[in-house]
Design a protein around this motif. Structure first.
Motif, PDB file in Angstrom:
ATOM      1  N   ILE A 122     -90.521  44.643  -3.730  1.00 49.04           N
ATOM      2  CA  ILE A 122     -89.414  43.917  -3.104  1.00 49.04           C
ATOM      3  C   ILE A 122     -88.753  44.738  -1.996  1.00 49.04           C
ATOM      4  O   ILE A 122     -88.479  45.927  -2.162  1.00 49.04           O
ATOM      5  CB  ILE A 122     -88.359  43.528  -4.155  1.00 49.04           C
ATOM      6  N   SER A 123     -88.498  44.074  -0.883  1.00 53.00           N
ATOM      7  CA  SER A 123     -87.675  44.620   0.200  1.00 53.00           C
ATOM      8  C   SER A 123     -86.597  43.599   0.531  1.00 53.00           C
ATOM      9  O   SER A 123     -86.818  42.385   0.416  1.00 53.00           O
ATOM     10  CB  SER A 123     -88.518  44.895   1.450  1.00 53.00           C
ATOM     11  N   ILE A 124     -85.440  44.096   0.945  1.00 51.46           N
ATOM     12  CA  ILE A 124     -84.302  43.234   1.271  1.00 51.46           C
ATOM     13  C   ILE A 124     -83.950  43.434   2.736  1.00 51.46           C
ATOM     14  O   ILE A 124     -83.974  44.558   3.254  1.00 51.46           O
ATOM     15  CB  ILE A 124     -83.102  43.576   0.367  1.00 51.46           C
ATOM     16  N   TYR A 125     -83.616  42.318   3.425  1.00 51.96           N
ATOM     17  CA  TYR A 125     -83.341  42.380   4.858  1.00 51.96           C
ATOM     18  C   TYR A 125     -82.064  41.614   5.201  1.00 51.96           C
ATOM     19  O   TYR A 125     -81.670  40.675   4.505  1.00 51.96           O
ATOM     20  CB  TYR A 125     -84.509  41.787   5.652  1.00 51.96           C
ATOM     21  N   ASP A 126     -81.458  42.055   6.311  1.00 53.02           N
ATOM     22  CA  ASP A 126     -80.301  41.387   6.903  1.00 53.02           C
ATOM     23  C   ASP A 126     -79.206  41.164   5.853  1.00 53.02           C
ATOM     24  O   ASP A 126     -78.741  40.054   5.630  1.00 53.02           O
ATOM     25  CB  ASP A 126     -80.718  40.051   7.514  1.00 53.02           C
ATOM     26  N   VAL A 127     -78.760  42.250   5.239  1.00 51.85           N
ATOM     27  CA  VAL A 127     -77.726  42.184   4.209  1.00 51.85           C
ATOM     28  C   VAL A 127     -76.365  42.092   4.887  1.00 51.85           C
ATOM     29  O   VAL A 127     -75.977  42.991   5.653  1.00 51.85           O
ATOM     30  CB  VAL A 127     -77.779  43.414   3.293  1.00 51.85           C
ATOM     31  N   ARG A 128     -75.664  41.015   4.611  1.00 54.55           N
ATOM     32  CA  ARG A 128     -74.329  40.815   5.190  1.00 54.55           C
ATOM     33  C   ARG A 128     -73.298  40.684   4.083  1.00 54.55           C
ATOM     34  O   ARG A 128     -73.583  40.133   3.013  1.00 54.55           O
ATOM     35  CB  ARG A 128     -74.323  39.566   6.076  1.00 54.55           C
ATOM     36  N   PHE A 129     -72.091  41.193   4.383  1.00 52.96           N
ATOM     37  CA  PHE A 129     -70.972  41.061   3.458  1.00 52.96           C
ATOM     38  C   PHE A 129     -69.766  40.547   4.237  1.00 52.96           C
ATOM     39  O   PHE A 129     -69.388  41.130   5.254  1.00 52.96           O
ATOM     40  CB  PHE A 129     -70.645  42.401   2.798  1.00 52.96           C
ATOM     41  N   LYS A 130     -69.228  39.443   3.761  1.00 53.33           N
ATOM     42  CA  LYS A 130     -68.107  38.786   4.439  1.00 53.33           C
ATOM     43  C   LYS A 130     -68.456  38.483   5.900  1.00 53.33           C
ATOM     44  O   LYS A 130     -67.633  38.638   6.807  1.00 53.33           O
ATOM     45  CB  LYS A 130     -66.840  39.641   4.373  1.00 53.33           C
ATOM     46  N   GLY A 131     -69.703  38.078   6.114  1.00 57.45           N
ATOM     47  CA  GLY A 131     -70.128  37.654   7.441  1.00 57.45           C
ATOM     48  C   GLY A 131     -70.577  38.765   8.364  1.00 57.45           C
ATOM     49  O   GLY A 131     -71.052  38.489   9.466  1.00 57.45           O
ATOM     50  N   GLN A 132     -70.463  40.035   7.943  1.00 57.88           N
ATOM     51  CA  GLN A 132     -70.860  41.147   8.800  1.00 57.88           C
ATOM     52  C   GLN A 132     -72.029  41.889   8.184  1.00 57.88           C
ATOM     53  O   GLN A 132     -72.042  42.163   6.984  1.00 57.88           O
ATOM     54  CB  GLN A 132     -69.690  42.110   9.012  1.00 57.88           C
ATOM     55  N   ARG A 133     -73.010  42.217   9.002  1.00 58.35           N
ATOM     56  CA  ARG A 133     -74.157  42.957   8.501  1.00 58.35           C
ATOM     57  C   ARG A 133     -73.751  44.370   8.114  1.00 58.35           C
ATOM     58  O   ARG A 133     -73.065  45.064   8.880  1.00 58.35           O
ATOM     59  CB  ARG A 133     -75.269  43.005   9.547  1.00 58.35           C
ATOM     60  N   VAL A 134     -74.222  44.818   6.961  1.00 54.96           N
ATOM     61  CA  VAL A 134     -74.009  46.198   6.528  1.00 54.96           C
ATOM     62  C   VAL A 134     -75.336  46.952   6.416  1.00 54.96           C
ATOM     63  O   VAL A 134     -75.364  48.179   6.458  1.00 54.96           O
ATOM     64  CB  VAL A 134     -73.245  46.277   5.188  1.00 54.96           C
ATOM     65  N   MET A 135     -76.446  46.219   6.240  1.00 56.61           N
ATOM     66  CA  MET A 135     -77.777  46.823   6.220  1.00 56.61           C
ATOM     67  C   MET A 135     -78.757  45.864   6.870  1.00 56.61           C
ATOM     68  O   MET A 135     -78.706  44.660   6.617  1.00 56.61           O
ATOM     69  CB  MET A 135     -78.262  47.116   4.795  1.00 56.61           C
ATOM     70  N   TYR A 136     -79.660  46.413   7.647  1.00 60.45           N
ATOM     71  CA  TYR A 136     -80.767  45.610   8.157  1.00 60.45           C
ATOM     72  C   TYR A 136     -81.911  45.585   7.149  1.00 60.45           C
ATOM     73  O   TYR A 136     -82.556  44.564   6.956  1.00 60.45           O
ATOM     74  CB  TYR A 136     -81.269  46.165   9.487  1.00 60.45           C
ATOM     75  N   GLU A 137     -82.159  46.718   6.494  1.00 63.38           N
ATOM     76  CA  GLU A 137     -83.290  46.813   5.563  1.00 63.38           C
ATOM     77  C   GLU A 137     -82.930  47.731   4.412  1.00 63.38           C
ATOM     78  O   GLU A 137     -82.290  48.769   4.595  1.00 63.38           O
ATOM     79  CB  GLU A 137     -84.530  47.359   6.283  1.00 63.38           C
ATOM     80  N   LEU A 138     -83.369  47.357   3.209  1.00 60.17           N
ATOM     81  CA  LEU A 138     -83.260  48.189   2.020  1.00 60.17           C
ATOM     82  C   LEU A 138     -84.571  48.021   1.268  1.00 60.17           C
ATOM     83  O   LEU A 138     -84.860  46.937   0.759  1.00 60.17           O
ATOM     84  CB  LEU A 138     -82.070  47.763   1.164  1.00 60.17           C
ATOM     85  N   SER A 139     -85.384  49.083   1.197  1.00 58.77           N
ATOM     86  CA  SER A 139     -86.741  48.909   0.683  1.00 58.77           C
ATOM     87  C   SER A 139     -87.280  50.193   0.081  1.00 58.77           C
ATOM     88  O   SER A 139     -86.943  51.303   0.515  1.00 58.77           O
ATOM     89  CB  SER A 139     -87.676  48.445   1.801  1.00 58.77           C
ATOM     90  N   LEU A 140     -88.136  50.027  -0.909  1.00 54.62           N
ATOM     91  CA  LEU A 140     -88.839  51.145  -1.512  1.00 54.62           C
ATOM     92  C   LEU A 140     -89.893  51.663  -0.536  1.00 54.62           C
ATOM     93  O   LEU A 140     -90.540  50.880   0.166  1.00 54.62           O
ATOM     94  CB  LEU A 140     -89.497  50.716  -2.823  1.00 54.62           C
TER      95      LEU A 140
END
Length: 856
Positions: free
Chosen positions: A349-367
Motif C-alpha cells: 500500500i502507498s498513500i497519495y495526496d493526503v489533505r487535512f482540512k482542505g490543505q495538503r500535508v503529504m504528497y506520498e507516504l509509502s513503504l
C-alpha cells in the motif's frame, strides 16, 4: 553488460524465502462476493449518498483490460525477442511483472512499468521499461526506464538463474550422506515423502565474493510438518559448495558445483570422507537433533483456563461507517482527512495526496523496503539477510481474516497483480475501518465537572507474509491531524541450531530456546518515504533542541545570581543528511512551512516522532555490512531528509537484492549532502559556486522528502516460541501537527461527554477557595445561573447551554440495537475466500531469475 559482478546471489534461495511465482491460485468466479460483510438486520442512522472522488486516481494500478492491452503491445514491439507470456525455462524471454509506473509529482501522464526477463549468455537479465502514454495508441512507445535509478542503468543480471537445478544438486548431496544424517539426526531425505516427520530438506545459500568466486553452504532442515515451522527446525550439518567456473547458470548448472568442507558442532572437516570417518568413530560427540513436535504449534485447542469458555470483547459498528469511500478510485474522506491509495507488487500500500482540512500535508507516504539482517556463529546464521521487497510486500499481501485481522465491519478491498501474462486477484487483502482506542483522546476533571473525549482513529491495513514473518502494516489517521505509520511482526523466527561444543560462546548471538534451537540476533529495519507538503511544497526542516542552560534574571536578584534551567534552541537542517533519534528525546524534528504561519504568527509545521511501540525505532547495528554492501545504506540512520527530485522517486529497488555491490538505487547518491536552503534564506558564501561546479540544481524550491525507519533489534527469547507476539514487536513513527492550526482541530470532530455536577458555587477555582467548586447539592437557582453563564449564549460558537448531568458533544447511543451474530463473529466458513496462499515456502524455490519456477 556490467563488468562489476560482485553480486551476492545469496540464495534468494531457500533461506531467502524465495517465491514460487508460477504456483498461482486458480480462483473460481463463484467465490467472488461483495467484499463488505453485510449485517442485514442493522439499519444505519442515515444512508450515505453516493460518494465519488474529486478526480481520477492517477496512482491506481492497471485494470486487467489495460494490462492486456500493454501485453499485446509489447508482444508486437518485442517480436524479435520471441517474448512469451508463459515461460517454460529460466532463460526464456518473458514479461515478469507489469504495473502502473507511478507518476512523478510534476508529471501525471499515465504510463506502465514492465520488467523484462531476458536470457543472454547463460544468464538472466532483468530490465525495466516504460510503456506509454496509455491507453495504447499510435503514440504509445516503449523506452528503457532508467531515470529513477542512481546507477544510470535499467537492468541487473544474475549469474545463477536456475535455482531449481541448484536445489536438485543440494537434494542429491543430502541423499549421498543419508548414512550420516540417519546416524546424527535420525532422519534422511525422502523424495517420496519430503514433508514427512522423519524427512530432511537441504537448502543452499550462495554468495559471489570480490574475486568472482561463487560459493555457498547447504544446511539441513526438518520440514515442519506440524505447523510449517521449518525456520525453527535447522539441523546442525553444513556443507560448503563451490562453483567450478563461477556458475554458468545454464541447463546443467548443477554440474558446475563441487562439494568442499563440512561443518558440524563447531568443527570444520576438509572433506566428506574425513567427516564420515569422524562420525562413525567411537566416542564422537553428537548434538541432539532438533525435532518437530507440539512445541511448534501456533495454537492450543485443548487448554481450558478460566475465562476461555467465554468469547472476547470486540468492537462493533452498528450504525454504519462515518468515513466515505470511493471503492473504484480508492479515495477516502474522514473528519478532515482526504487521500488516495493504491498497491504495488514490491511494496504494498502507498498513500497519495493526503489533505487535512482542505490543505495538503503529504504528497506520498509509502513503504520502500523491509530488511532483516542476522548474526550468528554458524555458516548460515552468520550471513543471512533479506530485502523483502524483492519477494513482494504487495505480492504476498494475502486475504485478511475478518473479525481478527480487522473488525468484521471493516471495508475489505482486493488487489490485482499482473505477472507472467496473467492477472492474479488477491481478495480482501486491504481493509479500512474506524476504531475507538482503549484510551481517551483527552479528559479533564474539575471540582464540578468531568469531560471525556473518545479517541477514534481511521486505519488502512494490510498484512504481508514473507516466508516466516507476517508484517501487519497500518496507516493511521487521528482527529487532530496526526498520521502514524505502524508495523507489527509475528510468525516464526529464523532460528539457529544450538550446538554444544567448547567453541560456543553462550548468549553471544542469542539464547537457547529449545532442546537444540538457539535464537538468532537480527535487526528489522523497514524504510518508508514521506513526501511532506506542509501548507505548500516549500518546507524547511529544523532540529528544535531542549537544552540545559544557566541564565541570569533580574527578578532573581539578589537571592540567585544565576538560575540553572533549560530553553529551546533551533538548528536548521541546511543540507541533506541522516539523523538519529536524540538522547533523552532532547530534540524535536520539525518540518515547517517556509512562509505560512498560523493566527499567532508561528510557522505551521508537523513534528516527526518515534511513535507508539516497543522502544525507539532503530537503525542497522552492523557497520558497512559485508553482505548488503551498498544495497541498503538508508538503514544506517533513523531518518533522512533530502531534496525531492523526479529522478529520485524511491530510496530502494527490489533488484538491489540481486546486486548489492552495484545496486540500481544507491541511497548514498540520493542523500549526498545537497543544500536545503532556498527562497527566503540567504545563500551561504561559496554555495552558488559549489553548485555550479558540481552541476547541482539552482532552482531548489524547498520541496523536501523524509525517509524514516521503523523496526526493532530483535533478540528472540523463549517467549518467541512458537511465534513472535505483535505487542512486543510493534514499531511506529508519527507525524504530529505543530502549530499547524490555531487550536486543536479535534475539538470539532471528537465524540464525548461533559458531566456537569450539582454544586452551590460557580466553578473555576479549587475546592475550599473563594469561587471554587465545593461539592454537591443545595441551591438550584444558583446552580442554574452558573449553567447559563457557562453556556456563554451570546458568544460565537457558544450556542449549547450546559445542563446538570450529561452533556454530549457528538451523537451517543440512545436506543437499543439488535445485532445479528455475524456482526459479532463473521462466518469464516463463508467469508474467507482463498483456497490456498502462495506463501514464500522455504521448501519451494524460484530461480530468483525472472522469478521462474519449474512446473510439474
Amino acid at each position: 553488460m556490467e563488468n562489476r559482478r560482485r553480486l551476492s546471489v545469496r540464495c534468494l534461495t531457500a533461506l531467502g524465502f524465495l517465491l514460487s511465482f508460477a504456483a498461482f491460485l486458480s480462483l473460481t468466479a463463484d467465490r467472488w462476493r461483495e467484499p463488505r460483510l453485510n449485517f442485514a438486520n442493522v439499519e444505519p442512522a442515515t444512508s450515505q449518498d453516493i460518494f465519488e472522488a474529486p478526480k481520477d486516481n492517477i496512482w491506481a494500478d492497471l485494470r486487467p483490460e489495460e494490462a492486456d492491452e500493454v501485453y499485446q503491445f509489447l508482444a508486437k514491439e518485442w517480436a524479435d525477442l520471441n517474448v512469451t507470456r508463459t515461460p517454460r525455462h529460466a532463460l526464456d524471454n518473458f514479461i515478469y511483472t507489469l504495473e502502473t509506473l507511478q507518476p512523478n509529482k510534476s508529471d501525471a501522464l499515465p504510463w506502465a512499468k514492465a520488467v523484462l526477463s531476458q536470457g543472454l549468455d547463460g544468464r538472466s537479465h532483468y530490465s525495466y521499461h516504460a510503456v506509454g502514454p496509455l491507453p495504447v495508441s499510435p503514440e504509445t512507445r516503449v523506452v528503457p526506464l532508467a531515470f529513477p535509478f542512481t546507477s544510470g542503468r535499467n537492468y541487473v543480471s544474475k549469474d545463477m538463474p536456475d535455482m531449481v537445478s541448484t536445489m536438485e544438486f543440494a537434494l542429491s548431496l543430502a541423499e549421498n550422506v543419508a548414512d550420516i544424517t540417519t546416524e546424527l539426526l535420525g532422519a534422511k531425505v525422502d523424495r517420496d515423502d519430503p514433508n514427512g516427520p522423519d524427512s530432511l530438506l537441504a537448502f543452499p545459500r550462495t554468495t559471489l565474493n570480490d574475486a568472482g568466486h561463487l560459493f555457498g553452504w547447504v544446511q539441513f532442515f526438518r520440514p515442519g510438518y506440524n505447523s510449517g515451522a521449518l525456520s525453527i527446525l535447522p539441523q546442525g550439518i553444513y556443507a560448503r559448495i563451490n562453483a567450478v567456473d563461477g556458475g554458468s547458470g545454464g541447463e546443467d548448472a548443477d554440474s558446475d558445483w563441487k562439494v568442499g568442507e563440512w561443518f558440524y558442532n563447531g568443527v570444520m572437516y576438509d572433506s566428506l570422507g574425513e567427516f564420515r570417518a569422524a562420525v562413525f568413530e567411537p566416542g564422537f560427540l553428537k548434538t541432539p537433533p532438533n525435532v518437530d513436535g507440539s512445541w511448534t504449534d501456533t495454537e492450543d485447542f485443548d487448554a481450558h483456563p478460566d475465562g476461555r469458555e467465554l468469547p472476547t470483547p470486540i468492537s462493533i459498528q452498528p450504525l454504519g461507517p462515518r468515513y466515505k469511500l470511493d471503492r473504484k478510485e480508492r479515495y477516502v474522506s474522514w473528519f478532515g482527512f482526504e487521500f488516495y491509495f493504491t498497491s504495488t507488487q514490491a511494496t504494498g500500500i502507498s498513500i497519495y495526496d493526503v489533505r487535512f482540512k482542505g490543505q495538503r500535508v503529504m504528497y506520498e507516504l509509502s513503504l520502500q523496503e523491509a530488511m532483516a539482517h542476522y548474526a550468528g556463529d554458524d555458516p548460515m546464521a552468520s550471513g543471512q539477510e533479506f530485502l523483502d521487497s524483492f519477494f513482494g510486500m504487495g505480492t504476498n499481501a494475502f486475504e485478511l481474516v475478518p473479525g481478527y485481522d480487522c473488525p468484521g465491519y471493516a471495508d475489505y478491498l482486493e488487489s490485482s497483480l499482473h505477472r507472467l501474462g496473467k492477472t492474479e486477484r488477491l481478495p480482501n487483502n486491504i481493509c479500512l475501518f474506524e476504531f475507538t482506542s482503549d484510551h481517551l483522546l483527552s479528559r479533564h476533571t474539575t471540582a464540578t465537572s468531568v469531560t471525556a473525549s473518545r479517541n477514534t482513529f481511521l486505519a488502512l491495513r494490510s498484512v504481508s507474509t514473507v516466508g516466516n514473518y507476517d508484517y501487519t502494516i497500518d496507516y493511521l489517521f487521528y482527529l487532530d491531524g496526526a498520521i502514524e505509520v505502524k508495523v507489527r511482526a509475528s510468525g516464526y523466527i529464523f532460528g539457529a541450531f544450538y550446538a554444544r561444543n567448547a567453541h560456543k560462546n553462550e548468549d553471544e548471538y542469542g539464547h537457547r530456546i529449545h532442546d537444540a534451537l538457539s535464537s538468532s540476533l537480527h535487526d528489522h529495519v523497514i524504510s518508508f518515504k514521506a513526501d511532506l507538503d506542509i501548507a505548500g511544497t516549500a518546507n524547511d526542516m529544523v532540529r528544535l533542541a531542549v537544552e540545559p542552560v544557566t541564565q541570569t534574571y533580574p527578578w532573581d536578584q539578589p537571592h540567585f545570581k544565576q538560575r540553572n534551567t533549560m530553553h529551546l534552541r533551533e538548528y536548521p537542517v541546511e543540507r541533506e543528511t541522516g539523523l538519529d533519534w536524540p538522547k533523552n528525546a532532547g530534540e524535536f524534528y520539525l518540518v515547517y512551512s517556509s512562509d505560512q504561519k498560523n493566527a499567532w504568527g508561528e510557522r505551521r509545521g508537523y513534528r516527526i516522532v518515534s511513535g507508539t511501540g516497543i522502544g525507539s525505532t532503530p537503525h542497522l547495528t552492523v557497520l558497512n555490512s559485508t553482505i548488503l554492501e551498498d544495497a541498503a545504506r538508508w538503514a544506517e540512520k533513523d531518518l533522512w531528509v533530502v531534496r525531492r527530485k523526479d529522478t529520485e522517486p524511491r530510496g530502494a529497488d527490489p533488484f538491489n537484492y540481486i546486486d548489492p555491490a552495484n545496486p540500481l538505487v544507491d541511497f548514498t547518491r540520493i542523500a549526498d549532502g545537497e543544500d536545503l536552503l532556498h527562497g527566503h534564506h540567504e545563500e551561504r558564501d561559496g554555495d552558488r559556486d559549489a553548485k555550479e561546479a558540481s552541476g547541482g540544481e539552482e532552482d531548489y524550491d524547498g520541496d523536501l522528502v523524509v525517509y524514516f525507519n521503523v523496526g526493532s533489534h530483535h533478540i528472540p527469547h523463549s517467549g518467541d516460541i512458537p511465534n513472535t507476539l505483535m505487542h512486543t514487536s510493534a514499531s511506529s513513527v508519527m507525524f504530529v501537527p505543530h502549530n499547524f492550526a490555531d487550536r486543536d482541530p479535534s475539538r470539532e470532530s471528537v465524540q464525548g461527554v461533559r458531566l456537569q455536577l450539582k454544586h452551590k458555587r460557580e466553578s473555576g477555582g479549587f475546592p475550599g477557595q473563594p469561587g471554587g467548586g465545593g461539592g454537591g447539592g443545595g441551591d438550584e437557582e444558583a446552580n442554574q445561573e452558573e449553567l447559563r453563564l457557562r453556556g456563554r449564549e451570546g458568544e460565537k460558537g457558544g450556542h449549547h447551554k450546559l445542563q446538570t448531568g450529561a452533556n454530549y458533544f457528538g451523537a451517543p447511543y440512545r436506543e437499543g440495537i439488535n445485532l445479528p451474530l455475524k456482526a459479532l463473529e463473521p462466518d469464516l466458513e463463508k467469508d474467507y475466500r482463498s483456497g490456498s496462499h502462495r506463501v514464500s515456502d522455504l521448501s519451494i524455490n524460484g530461480s530468483a531469475a525472472g522469478m521462474w519456477f519449474k512446473g510439474p
